[in-house]
Design a protein around this motif. Structure first.
Motif, PDB file in Angstrom:
ATOM      1  N   ALA A 280     -37.083 -34.072   9.333  1.00 54.33           N
ATOM      2  CA  ALA A 280     -36.132 -33.062   9.785  1.00 54.33           C
ATOM      3  C   ALA A 280     -36.448 -32.541  11.179  1.00 54.33           C
ATOM      4  O   ALA A 280     -35.705 -31.711  11.702  1.00 54.33           O
ATOM      5  CB  ALA A 280     -36.104 -31.888   8.804  1.00 54.33           C
ATOM      6  N   VAL A 281     -37.547 -33.014  11.783  1.00 57.52           N
ATOM      7  CA  VAL A 281     -37.904 -32.538  13.121  1.00 57.52           C
ATOM      8  C   VAL A 281     -37.938 -33.713  14.088  1.00 57.52           C
ATOM      9  O   VAL A 281     -38.144 -34.864  13.702  1.00 57.52           O
ATOM     10  CB  VAL A 281     -39.260 -31.801  13.126  1.00 57.52           C
ATOM     11  CG1 VAL A 281     -39.210 -30.589  12.219  1.00 57.52           C
ATOM     12  CG2 VAL A 281     -40.399 -32.734  12.742  1.00 57.52           C
TER      13      VAL A 281
ATOM     14  N   SER B 128     -43.432 -35.021  21.221  1.00 59.77           N
ATOM     15  CA  SER B 128     -43.401 -35.222  22.671  1.00 59.77           C
ATOM     16  C   SER B 128     -42.030 -34.904  23.250  1.00 59.77           C
ATOM     17  O   SER B 128     -41.930 -34.453  24.396  1.00 59.77           O
ATOM     18  CB  SER B 128     -43.795 -36.663  23.005  1.00 59.77           C
ATOM     19  OG  SER B 128     -42.920 -37.580  22.371  1.00 59.77           O
ATOM     20  N   GLN B 129     -40.969 -35.153  22.484  1.00 59.06           N
ATOM     21  CA  GLN B 129     -39.626 -34.827  22.976  1.00 59.06           C
ATOM     22  C   GLN B 129     -39.427 -33.330  23.105  1.00 59.06           C
ATOM     23  O   GLN B 129     -38.823 -32.849  24.065  1.00 59.06           O
ATOM     24  CB  GLN B 129     -38.561 -35.417  22.049  1.00 59.06           C
ATOM     25  CG  GLN B 129     -38.281 -36.882  22.275  1.00 59.06           C
ATOM     26  CD  GLN B 129     -37.027 -37.336  21.547  1.00 59.06           C
ATOM     27  OE1 GLN B 129     -36.184 -36.536  21.153  1.00 59.06           O
ATOM     28  NE2 GLN B 129     -36.910 -38.633  21.367  1.00 59.06           N
ATOM     29  N   GLU B 130     -39.922 -32.597  22.138  1.00 58.91           N
ATOM     30  CA  GLU B 130     -39.733 -31.148  22.142  1.00 58.91           C
ATOM     31  C   GLU B 130     -40.879 -30.410  22.827  1.00 58.91           C
ATOM     32  O   GLU B 130     -40.787 -29.195  23.043  1.00 58.91           O
ATOM     33  CB  GLU B 130     -39.600 -30.630  20.710  1.00 58.91           C
ATOM     34  CG  GLU B 130     -38.447 -31.241  19.924  1.00 58.91           C
ATOM     35  CD  GLU B 130     -37.096 -30.954  20.553  1.00 58.91           C
ATOM     36  OE1 GLU B 130     -36.931 -29.869  21.148  1.00 58.91           O
ATOM     37  OE2 GLU B 130     -36.219 -31.822  20.463  1.00 58.91           O
ATOM     38  N   GLN B 131     -41.970 -31.148  23.137  1.00 59.82           N
ATOM     39  CA  GLN B 131     -43.175 -30.514  23.676  1.00 59.82           C
ATOM     40  C   GLN B 131     -43.646 -29.403  22.735  1.00 59.82           C
ATOM     41  O   GLN B 131     -44.130 -28.347  23.158  1.00 59.82           O
ATOM     42  CB  GLN B 131     -42.923 -29.957  25.079  1.00 59.82           C
ATOM     43  CG  GLN B 131     -42.666 -31.023  26.124  1.00 59.82           C
ATOM     44  CD  GLN B 131     -43.906 -31.872  26.420  1.00 59.82           C
ATOM     45  OE1 GLN B 131     -44.914 -31.382  26.914  1.00 59.82           O
ATOM     46  NE2 GLN B 131     -43.817 -33.155  26.120  1.00 59.82           N
ATOM     47  N   THR B 132     -43.487 -29.676  21.445  1.00 57.32           N
ATOM     48  CA  THR B 132     -43.867 -28.722  20.400  1.00 57.32           C
ATOM     49  C   THR B 132     -44.518 -29.479  19.256  1.00 57.32           C
ATOM     50  O   THR B 132     -43.987 -30.501  18.802  1.00 57.32           O
ATOM     51  CB  THR B 132     -42.632 -27.967  19.870  1.00 57.32           C
ATOM     52  OG1 THR B 132     -42.036 -27.230  20.936  1.00 57.32           O
ATOM     53  CG2 THR B 132     -42.997 -27.018  18.744  1.00 57.32           C
TER      54      THR B 132
ATOM     55  N   ALA C 241     -35.430 -23.640  17.179  1.00 63.25           N
ATOM     56  CA  ALA C 241     -35.139 -24.039  18.555  1.00 63.25           C
ATOM     57  C   ALA C 241     -33.745 -24.661  18.659  1.00 63.25           C
ATOM     58  O   ALA C 241     -32.886 -24.159  19.379  1.00 63.25           O
ATOM     59  CB  ALA C 241     -36.196 -25.006  19.065  1.00 63.25           C
ATOM     60  N   HIS C 242     -33.509 -25.761  17.939  1.00 69.20           N
ATOM     61  CA  HIS C 242     -32.220 -26.430  18.021  1.00 69.20           C
ATOM     62  C   HIS C 242     -31.104 -25.513  17.546  1.00 69.20           C
ATOM     63  O   HIS C 242     -31.165 -24.949  16.449  1.00 69.20           O
ATOM     64  CB  HIS C 242     -32.232 -27.714  17.183  1.00 69.20           C
ATOM     65  CG  HIS C 242     -33.024 -28.815  17.814  1.00 69.20           C
ATOM     66  ND1 HIS C 242     -34.370 -28.963  17.604  1.00 69.20           N
ATOM     67  CD2 HIS C 242     -32.655 -29.809  18.672  1.00 69.20           C
ATOM     68  CE1 HIS C 242     -34.806 -30.017  18.290  1.00 69.20           C
ATOM     69  NE2 HIS C 242     -33.794 -30.532  18.947  1.00 69.20           N
ATOM     70  N   ASP C 243     -30.098 -25.352  18.404  1.00 70.38           N
ATOM     71  CA  ASP C 243     -28.913 -24.521  18.131  1.00 70.38           C
ATOM     72  C   ASP C 243     -29.254 -23.038  18.000  1.00 70.38           C
ATOM     73  O   ASP C 243     -28.507 -22.271  17.365  1.00 70.38           O
ATOM     74  CB  ASP C 243     -28.179 -24.998  16.871  1.00 70.38           C
ATOM     75  CG  ASP C 243     -27.500 -26.341  17.062  1.00 70.38           C
ATOM     76  OD1 ASP C 243     -27.677 -26.954  18.137  1.00 70.38           O
ATOM     77  OD2 ASP C 243     -26.808 -26.802  16.139  1.00 70.38           O
ATOM     78  N   SER C 244     -30.353 -22.621  18.613  1.00 70.55           N
ATOM     79  CA  SER C 244     -30.694 -21.192  18.588  1.00 70.55           C
ATOM     80  C   SER C 244     -29.805 -20.428  19.569  1.00 70.55           C
ATOM     81  O   SER C 244     -29.126 -21.016  20.411  1.00 70.55           O
ATOM     82  CB  SER C 244     -32.169 -20.991  18.945  1.00 70.55           C
ATOM     83  OG  SER C 244     -32.435 -21.463  20.256  1.00 70.55           O
ATOM     84  N   PHE C 245     -29.823 -19.099  19.466  1.00 71.46           N
ATOM     85  CA  PHE C 245     -28.964 -18.237  20.279  1.00 71.46           C
ATOM     86  C   PHE C 245     -29.798 -17.038  20.712  1.00 71.46           C
ATOM     87  O   PHE C 245     -30.398 -16.351  19.878  1.00 71.46           O
ATOM     88  CB  PHE C 245     -27.755 -17.810  19.455  1.00 71.46           C
ATOM     89  CG  PHE C 245     -26.641 -17.170  20.246  1.00 71.46           C
ATOM     90  CD1 PHE C 245     -26.567 -17.269  21.629  1.00 71.46           C
ATOM     91  CD2 PHE C 245     -25.638 -16.462  19.582  1.00 71.46           C
ATOM     92  CE1 PHE C 245     -25.525 -16.685  22.335  1.00 71.46           C
ATOM     93  CE2 PHE C 245     -24.588 -15.870  20.272  1.00 71.46           C
ATOM     94  CZ  PHE C 245     -24.540 -15.988  21.654  1.00 71.46           C
TER      95      PHE C 245
ATOM     96  N   GLY D 251     -31.030 -27.320  29.603  1.00 74.83           N
ATOM     97  CA  GLY D 251     -32.445 -27.024  29.404  1.00 74.83           C
ATOM     98  C   GLY D 251     -32.678 -25.738  28.658  1.00 74.83           C
ATOM     99  O   GLY D 251     -33.816 -25.417  28.310  1.00 74.83           O
ATOM    100  N   THR D 252     -31.615 -24.973  28.414  1.00 73.64           N
ATOM    101  CA  THR D 252     -31.704 -23.730  27.660  1.00 73.64           C
ATOM    102  C   THR D 252     -30.767 -23.820  26.465  1.00 73.64           C
ATOM    103  O   THR D 252     -29.672 -24.370  26.573  1.00 73.64           O
ATOM    104  CB  THR D 252     -31.296 -22.527  28.536  1.00 73.64           C
ATOM    105  OG1 THR D 252     -32.111 -22.502  29.698  1.00 73.64           O
ATOM    106  CG2 THR D 252     -31.454 -21.220  27.778  1.00 73.64           C
ATOM    107  N   GLN D 253     -31.199 -23.306  25.320  1.00 75.95           N
ATOM    108  CA  GLN D 253     -30.320 -23.257  24.159  1.00 75.95           C
ATOM    109  C   GLN D 253     -29.239 -22.202  24.387  1.00 75.95           C
ATOM    110  O   GLN D 253     -29.167 -21.593  25.465  1.00 75.95           O
ATOM    111  CB  GLN D 253     -31.139 -22.965  22.906  1.00 75.95           C
ATOM    112  CG  GLN D 253     -32.048 -24.108  22.480  1.00 75.95           C
ATOM    113  CD  GLN D 253     -31.290 -25.327  21.992  1.00 75.95           C
ATOM    114  OE1 GLN D 253     -30.146 -25.240  21.550  1.00 75.95           O
ATOM    115  NE2 GLN D 253     -31.928 -26.495  22.070  1.00 75.95           N
ATOM    116  N   GLY D 254     -28.378 -21.975  23.378  1.00 73.44           N
ATOM    117  CA  GLY D 254     -27.304 -21.018  23.535  1.00 73.44           C
ATOM    118  C   GLY D 254     -27.818 -19.666  24.009  1.00 73.44           C
ATOM    119  O   GLY D 254     -28.748 -19.112  23.428  1.00 73.44           O
ATOM    120  N   THR D 255     -27.203 -19.141  25.081  1.00 74.53           N
ATOM    121  CA  THR D 255     -27.712 -17.911  25.694  1.00 74.53           C
ATOM    122  C   THR D 255     -26.566 -17.017  26.142  1.00 74.53           C
ATOM    123  O   THR D 255     -25.561 -17.502  26.677  1.00 74.53           O
ATOM    124  CB  THR D 255     -28.593 -18.230  26.922  1.00 74.53           C
ATOM    125  OG1 THR D 255     -29.643 -19.110  26.516  1.00 74.53           O
ATOM    126  CG2 THR D 255     -29.198 -16.969  27.510  1.00 74.53           C
ATOM    127  N   ALA D 256     -26.739 -15.720  25.911  1.00 73.39           N
ATOM    128  CA  ALA D 256     -25.842 -14.701  26.451  1.00 73.39           C
ATOM    129  C   ALA D 256     -26.641 -13.853  27.431  1.00 73.39           C
ATOM    130  O   ALA D 256     -27.732 -13.373  27.103  1.00 73.39           O
ATOM    131  CB  ALA D 256     -25.273 -13.832  25.335  1.00 73.39           C
TER     132      ALA D 256
END
Length: 806
Positions: free
Chosen positions: A176-177, A181-185, A523-527, A598-603
């Protein structure tokens, strides 16, 4: 008897034109191999990415319960209709380091030692659950990422606690992850008891539920959200309020979109290669029929009907296509399995089966036989309709007037041989269109593929270039902004710093618990809400619509391009958006939408608005720092010194990174796409050059008598070779001009489509000078080489051989 004679003629023609037939077989086989390989890889990866994700038994929803989840609560939740299972877990964002190496981001997933692990599970390989209290299991891709092996000691630090040594007790595979190396996590798996040792609360504050029925988990997001709200109501009645519900896209791997676009790109270019080869076959068959016009006339004279002649040549094409397909399927499937294995490594998948579904073979057969037959039908029908009179009148030369070549033939400094080549080139306009068009399509696809690969790289570069800082430090809680910037600017090597507000957010809908669409890795699809200072110089984002924030804004928010795609579908500039920020409901007007790769969903809110909303005036939770030198080593040194300074001041770090780490993560996401585009660009180049070679060979056969006449009037072998090579190079020049005109538009359209599908924004337009130079070399150099081979044959023709040609 007639049928047998026709079959004998087909066999005799195949033998006499065996070189040309072999070239047709090779060309079709190469294209069918590509289609077979791409379809096989796509089928395997599509099945395995879904299967690997499903094997983890992912939770349909995760409810955040600060008070914790006990066994009685789990029992009550499992009694809710449509909830097929539930588990209590927790996760902590921490940091890990090996020896004196830099700190890396570590997402820790924790469960009780006796957890049955029926929900959000992993496969141990090697290792065993549960790990000891001083040990942890690492996701297998984290081992090479961190440079460790089972038994090694590492240092972990959760925010606000002291660094603690831990042992890597084994590895797991978590489908599921994404790869570390792709996520540097890195991803770690521990017991809740281990959290106490690390200094983190050992509270199972996440309730994971599976929504479905006897047939399996539900893929209906609305149903999942409705059931999650029902469960939240049950917990509220028990005095355990839910603060947020996380519902990621159901049954969909975080990198599903990336894999889909790779498969689409491979298939699109593979089918293009097949179409090119089919056009090539049609061209070659047209040449063969041109050389057999008198034979067709003779058959018509003795009673052969048009349908019989057409059937004879259709049998020949079918045999060629069937042979090519038969030769290509096995190596194509083998190549597809190889590509699937490589893709599986890039996507962190286990290939549980390499069985190719039957539809792949069916589509391959249909494409390998049907497409060449369909494309070849027009020249075959045209050739089979030749009448006896037309056959008698055929002299082996074109009757088309030399329109269009007059001005060219009068150019100064052009030799008589070159003039003849120019006249021949434009006199045979149909053949010129097919030959130049074939190579032009190949060139267009070659340039489009490499240009698009360059667009992926440019997207990463653009994302980094928008960030005018070198280091980023995310803090565990808000601290004084002035103190943070003072500490940062006092670090050697640091020339500037800004403190920003930062906190997670969700869309708010009255009457229900807030729902986020983030995956369990948080991380993925975070806001997130970010609040830069009004005069920030550290971020310059391109506007897609509207405007950027102004210092005096009190009812304004700017969102990035991911928010309309992931969080608020259809939202536009001028629309209101309601968010939950730090426990408060905030409604603001969207004044701008920015591109923010390079940034996830952001307001984005102004710092004044953020302070008013969160009650954190003068405080910040994000530190962005500029260093004096901008190389990787200097950034790492400055970050290390900054970590020590913040630690000494009692400031808890949640996560920190350099822009080099961010770039490595972004590169990892586009690498598989760029590699695929480069590979298929090379394939189309090969098919295009094969097309030019076969077209030149066909041209020599068609013009046998013409070359005989040239020899009869005194043309030397060198002069004949010069004429043929000149025609080939001019064909290459024309194809290059067409490809150069068509590639920019196709690059723009293709980049817009796949960029929007994969990353929710078009790729930057890039026209690669290196790709153009390479294709120019291939087109003109290849044209000269294949023309030279054909010219050698033409120069050796004798007058007697020309006259003997029927």
């Amino acid at each position: 008897m007639i049928s047998l004679l026709r079959l004998r003629k087909v066999a005799r023609d195949a033998w006499l034109t065996r070189t040309r037939i072999a070239m047709m077989v090779v060309t079709i086989a190469l294209s069918v191999l590509a289609v077979s390989a791409f379809l096989s890889a796509r089928a395997i990866l599509g099945r395995e990415i879904a299967g690997n994700y499903a094997a983890t038994r992912p939770a349909s929803a995760t409810l955040n319960v600060p008070a914790g989840v006990d066994a009685a609560t789990l029992g009550a939740v499992r009694a809710v209709p449509a909830v097929t299972d539930a588990a209590a877990r927790t996760s902590v964002l921490a940091r890990v380091r090996v020896g004196a190496s830099p700190w890396r981001v570590l997402m820790l997933f924790a469960a009780d030692a006796d957890d049955p692990r029926r929900v959000a599970t992993v496969a141990t390989a090697p290792g065993a659950w549960p790990p000891p209290a001083d040990g942890m299991l690492l996701e297998r891709t984290a081992l090479p990422f961190l440079g460790v092996a089972a038994g090694d000691r590492v240092t972990l630090q959760v925010p606000g606690a002291a660094p603690t040594p831990m042992t890597v007790s084994g590895a797991v595979h978590d489908g599921a992850v994404a790869p570390a190396s792709q996520e540097q996590t890195a991803y770690g798996y521990v017991t809740t008891a281990a959290l106490t040792r690390l200094g983190a609360p050992a509270v199972r504050n996440q309730l994971k539920i599976v929504v479905g029925d006897r047939t399996g988990p539900s893929g209906d997001q609305q149903r999942i959200e409705a059931v999650a709200q029902q469960v939240a109501g049950v917990l509220a009645e028990r005095g355990q309020p839910v603060t947020r519900v996380d519902v990621p896209p159901p049954l969909r791997h975080p990198h599903q979109g990336q894999m889909t676009m790779v498969g689409f790109s491979l298939l699109a270019f593979g089918l293009t290669a097949l179409l090119l080869s089919a056009i090539l076959v049609a061209t070659m068959l047209g040449g063969m029929l041109a050389g057999q016009i008198r034979q067709i006339g003779a058959m018509k004279a003795v009673g052969a009907r048009t349908g019989q002649v057409l059937g004879m040549y259709l049998v020949q094409v079918t045999a060629i296509a069937l042979l090519a397909t038969a030769l290509a399927v096995a190596p194509g499937v083998a190549l597809g399995r190889f590509l699937a294995e490589r893709g599986a490594r890039l996507l962190n998948l286990d290939l549980t089966s390499e069985v190719i579904p039957g539809w792949v073979y069916a589509v391959t057969l249909l494409a390998g036989v049907g497409v060449p037959l369909l494309v070849a039908l027009a020249p075959l029908i045209r050739g089979s309709r030749v009448s006896v009179r037309q056959a008698i009148d055929d002299h082996g030369t074109a009757s088309v007037r030399a329109t269009g070549a007059g001005p060219l033939s009068r150019l100064p400094g052009v030799s008589s041989g070159q003039r003849l080549a120019l006249r021949n080139l434009f006199r045979r306009r149909g053949r010129l269109a097919l030959t130049a068009g074939l190579l032009a399509v190949a060139g267009t696809m070659f340039l489009t593929g490499l240009n698009t690969a360059g667009g992926w790289a440019a997207l990463v570069d653009q994302g980094i270039a928008q960030r005018h800082y070198d280091l980023e430090v995310r803090l565990h809680q808000p601290y004084s902004a002035g103190r943070l910037t003072a500490l940062a600017t006092g670090v050697p090597g640091v020339t500037g710093a800004e403190a920003w507000g930062r906190t997670p957010t969700t869309m708010h809908e009255a009457g229900r618990v807030d729902v986020a669409h983030v995956y369990p890795d948080d991380a993925h699809d975070s806001f997130t809400v970010l609040a830069p200072p009004a005069d920030t110089a550290l971020l310059r984002l391109p506007l897609l619509a509207g405007r950027w924030l102004r210092a005096g804004d009190t009812d304004a928010v700017v969102i990035n391009h991911l928010v309309p795609a992931q969080q608020a579908p259809g939202i536009r500039v001028g629309d209101p958006i309601t968010l939950s920020v730090a426990g408060r409901t905030v409604t603001r007007t969207v004044v701008g939408i920015v591109s923010d790769f390079g940034t996830q969903g952001t307001a984005y809110l102004t710092s004044q608005e953020y302070a008013a909303v969160t009650g954190t005036t003068g405080q910040a939770q994000l530190l962005r720092v500029v260093t004096g030198r901008h190389d990787a080593a200097s950034r790492e040194a400055a970050l290390d010194a900054l970590e020590r300074a913040l630690g000494a001041a009692g400031i808890a770090i949640e996560q920190d990174l350099t822009v080099d780490t961010l770039q490595a993560a972004l590169d990892g996401h586009v690498l598989v796409l760029a590699d695929a585009l480069i590979a298929i660009a090379v394939l189309t180049a090969v098919v295009g050059l094969l097309g030019l070679a076969s077209a030149m060979s066909t041209s020599i056969t068609e013009r046998t008598r013409e070359f005989g006449v040239l020899h009869a009037i005194g043309a030397t072998a060198t002069a004949v070779r010069g004429i043929v090579v000149t025609e080939g190079v001019l064909t290459g020049v024309l194809s290059l001009a067409v490809a150069l005109a068509a590639a920019p538009g196709l690059t723009l359209a293709f980049g817009r489509f796949i960029g929007t599908q994969a990353f929710r924004q078009p790729l930057p337009y890039e026209f690669s000078a290196a790709a153009l130079a390479l294709w120019t070399l291939l087109a003109l150099g290849g044209a000269a080489l294949v023309s030279a081979a054909a010219a050698r044959r033409a120069s050796r023709l004798t007058v007697r051989e020309a006259l003997a040609t029927v």
